[in-house]
Design a protein around this motif. Structure first.
Motif, PDB file in Angstrom:
ATOM      1  N   VAL A   1      31.574  47.323  63.903  1.00  0.00           N
ATOM      2  CA  VAL A   1      32.151  46.000  63.163  1.00  0.00           C
ATOM      3  C   VAL A   1      32.981  46.674  61.992  1.00  0.00           C
ATOM      4  N   VAL A   2      34.103  46.416  61.920  1.00  0.00           N
ATOM      5  CA  VAL A   2      35.024  46.656  60.788  1.00  0.00           C
ATOM      6  C   VAL A   2      35.349  45.591  59.914  1.00  0.00           C
ATOM      7  N   VAL A   3      35.046  45.464  58.610  1.00  0.00           N
ATOM      8  CA  VAL A   3      35.684  44.612  57.641  1.00  0.00           C
ATOM      9  C   VAL A   3      36.577  45.144  56.790  1.00  0.00           C
ATOM     10  N   GLU A   4      38.138  45.038  56.831  1.00  0.00           N
ATOM     11  CA  GLU A   4      39.096  45.176  56.158  1.00  0.00           C
ATOM     12  C   GLU A   4      39.062  44.468  54.858  1.00  0.00           C
ATOM     13  N   ALA A   5      38.515  44.869  53.681  1.00  0.00           N
ATOM     14  CA  ALA A   5      38.607  43.803  52.761  1.00  0.00           C
ATOM     15  C   ALA A   5      40.150  43.178  52.310  1.00  0.00           C
ATOM     16  N   ASP A   6      39.978  41.825  52.455  1.00  0.00           N
ATOM     17  CA  ASP A   6      41.381  41.218  51.872  1.00  0.00           C
ATOM     18  C   ASP A   6      41.175  40.988  50.213  1.00  0.00           C
ATOM     19  N   ARG A   7      40.231  40.831  49.769  1.00  0.00           N
ATOM     20  CA  ARG A   7      39.906  41.025  48.344  1.00  0.00           C
ATOM     21  C   ARG A   7      38.546  41.215  48.048  1.00  0.00           C
ATOM     22  N   ILE A   8      38.365  41.558  46.801  1.00  0.00           N
ATOM     23  CA  ILE A   8      37.336  42.242  46.143  1.00  0.00           C
ATOM     24  C   ILE A   8      36.959  41.623  44.750  1.00  0.00           C
ATOM     25  N   VAL A   9      35.749  41.126  44.553  1.00  0.00           N
ATOM     26  CA  VAL A   9      35.282  40.791  43.155  1.00  0.00           C
ATOM     27  C   VAL A   9      34.445  41.911  42.804  1.00  0.00           C
ATOM     28  N   TYR A  10      34.918  42.661  41.827  1.00  0.00           N
ATOM     29  CA  TYR A  10      33.994  43.982  41.247  1.00  0.00           C
ATOM     30  C   TYR A  10      33.402  43.681  39.834  1.00  0.00           C
ATOM     31  N   THR A  11      32.170  43.797  39.721  1.00  0.00           N
ATOM     32  CA  THR A  11      31.363  43.666  38.455  1.00  0.00           C
ATOM     33  C   THR A  11      30.783  44.846  38.050  1.00  0.00           C
ATOM     34  N   GLU A  12      31.133  45.109  36.756  1.00  0.00           N
ATOM     35  CA  GLU A  12      30.613  46.536  36.134  1.00  0.00           C
ATOM     36  C   GLU A  12      30.486  45.964  34.504  1.00  0.00           C
ATOM     37  N   HIS A  13      29.278  45.707  34.123  1.00  0.00           N
ATOM     38  CA  HIS A  13      29.079  45.376  32.790  1.00  0.00           C
ATOM     39  C   HIS A  13      29.205  46.445  31.806  1.00  0.00           C
ATOM     40  N   TRP A  14      29.417  47.803  32.201  1.00  0.00           N
ATOM     41  CA  TRP A  14      29.618  48.823  31.319  1.00  0.00           C
ATOM     42  C   TRP A  14      31.077  48.749  30.997  1.00  0.00           C
ATOM     43  N   LEU A  15      32.034  48.428  31.605  1.00  0.00           N
ATOM     44  CA  LEU A  15      33.268  48.052  31.235  1.00  0.00           C
ATOM     45  C   LEU A  15      33.480  47.489  29.896  1.00  0.00           C
ATOM     46  N   ARG A  16      32.556  46.317  29.569  1.00  0.00           N
ATOM     47  CA  ARG A  16      32.580  45.844  28.242  1.00  0.00           C
ATOM     48  C   ARG A  16      32.766  46.903  27.041  1.00  0.00           C
ATOM     49  N   ARG A  17      31.933  47.752  27.365  1.00  0.00           N
ATOM     50  CA  ARG A  17      31.933  49.085  26.334  1.00  0.00           C
ATOM     51  C   ARG A  17      33.265  49.448  25.819  1.00  0.00           C
ATOM     52  N   ASP A  18      34.270  49.565  26.802  1.00  0.00           N
ATOM     53  CA  ASP A  18      35.669  50.194  26.756  1.00  0.00           C
ATOM     54  C   ASP A  18      36.751  48.723  26.422  1.00  0.00           C
ATOM     55  N   GLY A  19      36.135  47.372  26.319  1.00  0.00           N
ATOM     56  CA  GLY A  19      36.976  46.434  25.927  1.00  0.00           C
ATOM     57  C   GLY A  19      37.613  45.840  27.396  1.00  0.00           C
ATOM     58  N   TYR A  20      36.905  46.136  28.497  1.00  0.00           N
ATOM     59  CA  TYR A  20      37.564  45.484  29.670  1.00  0.00           C
ATOM     60  C   TYR A  20      36.645  44.297  30.175  1.00  0.00           C
ATOM     61  N   ALA A  21      37.238  43.323  30.756  1.00  0.00           N
ATOM     62  CA  ALA A  21      36.358  42.313  31.443  1.00  0.00           C
ATOM     63  C   ALA A  21      35.295  42.904  32.489  1.00  0.00           C
TER      64      ALA A  21
ATOM     65  N   ARG B   1      34.142  41.721  34.970  1.00  0.00           N
ATOM     66  CA  ARG B   1      34.331  40.915  36.363  1.00  0.00           C
ATOM     67  C   ARG B   1      36.045  41.246  36.448  1.00  0.00           C
ATOM     68  N   GLN B   2      36.104  42.032  37.600  1.00  0.00           N
ATOM     69  CA  GLN B   2      37.466  42.299  38.121  1.00  0.00           C
ATOM     70  C   GLN B   2      37.875  41.946  39.444  1.00  0.00           C
ATOM     71  N   PHE B   3      39.147  41.593  39.615  1.00  0.00           N
ATOM     72  CA  PHE B   3      39.661  41.114  40.958  1.00  0.00           C
ATOM     73  C   PHE B   3      40.668  41.978  41.493  1.00  0.00           C
ATOM     74  N   TRP B   4      40.567  42.395  42.863  1.00  0.00           N
ATOM     75  CA  TRP B   4      41.518  43.086  43.590  1.00  0.00           C
ATOM     76  C   TRP B   4      41.822  42.220  44.963  1.00  0.00           C
ATOM     77  N   ARG B   5      43.104  42.483  45.241  1.00  0.00           N
ATOM     78  CA  ARG B   5      43.610  41.877  46.348  1.00  0.00           C
ATOM     79  C   ARG B   5      44.466  42.895  47.326  1.00  0.00           C
ATOM     80  N   ARG B   6      44.231  43.008  48.680  1.00  0.00           N
ATOM     81  CA  ARG B   6      44.941  43.999  49.501  1.00  0.00           C
ATOM     82  C   ARG B   6      46.529  43.850  49.122  1.00  0.00           C
ATOM     83  N   ALA B   7      47.005  44.759  48.842  1.00  0.00           N
ATOM     84  CA  ALA B   7      48.396  44.696  48.713  1.00  0.00           C
ATOM     85  C   ALA B   7      49.065  44.434  49.985  1.00  0.00           C
ATOM     86  N   THR B   8      50.345  43.371  49.932  1.00  0.00           N
ATOM     87  CA  THR B   8      51.005  42.940  50.925  1.00  0.00           C
ATOM     88  C   THR B   8      52.279  43.525  51.512  1.00  0.00           C
TER      89      THR B   8
END
Length: 171
Positions: free
Chosen positions: A142-162, A164-171
């Motif tokens: 079974v293969v799932v090619e991600a079309d979109r990804i919601v990435y969460t990393e609270h450590w990002l806050r330390r450097d001033g980033y949200a 929760r980040q959002f990624w979409r496959r390039a078209t």
């Protein structure tokens, strides 16, 4: 009272990572874990199944018994979500991703399978089960090619980033 991670207090930043940095973080997570929760939908409602996965870039791949409930659900509706997460020790360590895409089932002999099959590390399972390494598994891949990804990393806050980040496959 001392606070362990004062940067976790207050409103979360909203700054987005650039695409390259976000992709690096997502790939780091996918490379450092090997279990996900696969969410499918079927006639009895939603099904969340723990699955050991392998990845090739932003595609998650796994083998499954053809007669399993998850495979029945995928045959009826290939839209799936996969949750990958790192062990949680506290809020600062919160790190995970939700991947959304369509599951593609590749049987042995399918030419597309050859692209993904090298990512599958089946040998350790065979050794553990006293199976011959001369005969790779013939289970569906079974293969799932991600079309979109919601990435969460609270450590990002330390450097001033949200966190929760959002990624979409390039078209």
């Amino acid at each position: 009272m001392p606070v362990t991670n004062p940067w976790l207090a207050g409103p979360a930043p909203t700054t987005r990572l650039d695409r390259h940095r976000l992709e690096e973080r997502i790939l780091n997570l996918l490379s450092s874990q090997n279990m996900c929760v696969l969410a499918t939908s079927g006639p009895d409602g939603p099904l969340a199944t723990p699955v050991r996965y392998f990845h090739l870039d932003f595609a998650l791949v796994f083998t499954a018994a053809a007669t399993s409930p998850k495979m029945r659900n995928i045959a009826a509706d290939p839209r799936v979500s996969l949750g990958v997460f790192a062990p949680l020790v506290g809020q600062a360590s919160s790190r995970g991703a939700q991947l959304f895409g369509r599951a593609q089932v590749l049987l042995p002999g399918d030419p597309a399978r050859e692209h993904y099959w090298p990512a599958v590390r089946w040998q350790s399972d065979h050794v553990e089960r006293s199976r011959s390494l001369d005969e790779p598994p013939a289970d569906p891949l079974v293969v799932v090619e991600a079309d979109r990804i919601v990435y969460t990393e609270h450590w990002l806050r330390r450097d001033g980033y949200a966190p929760r980040q959002f990624w979409r496959r390039a078209t």
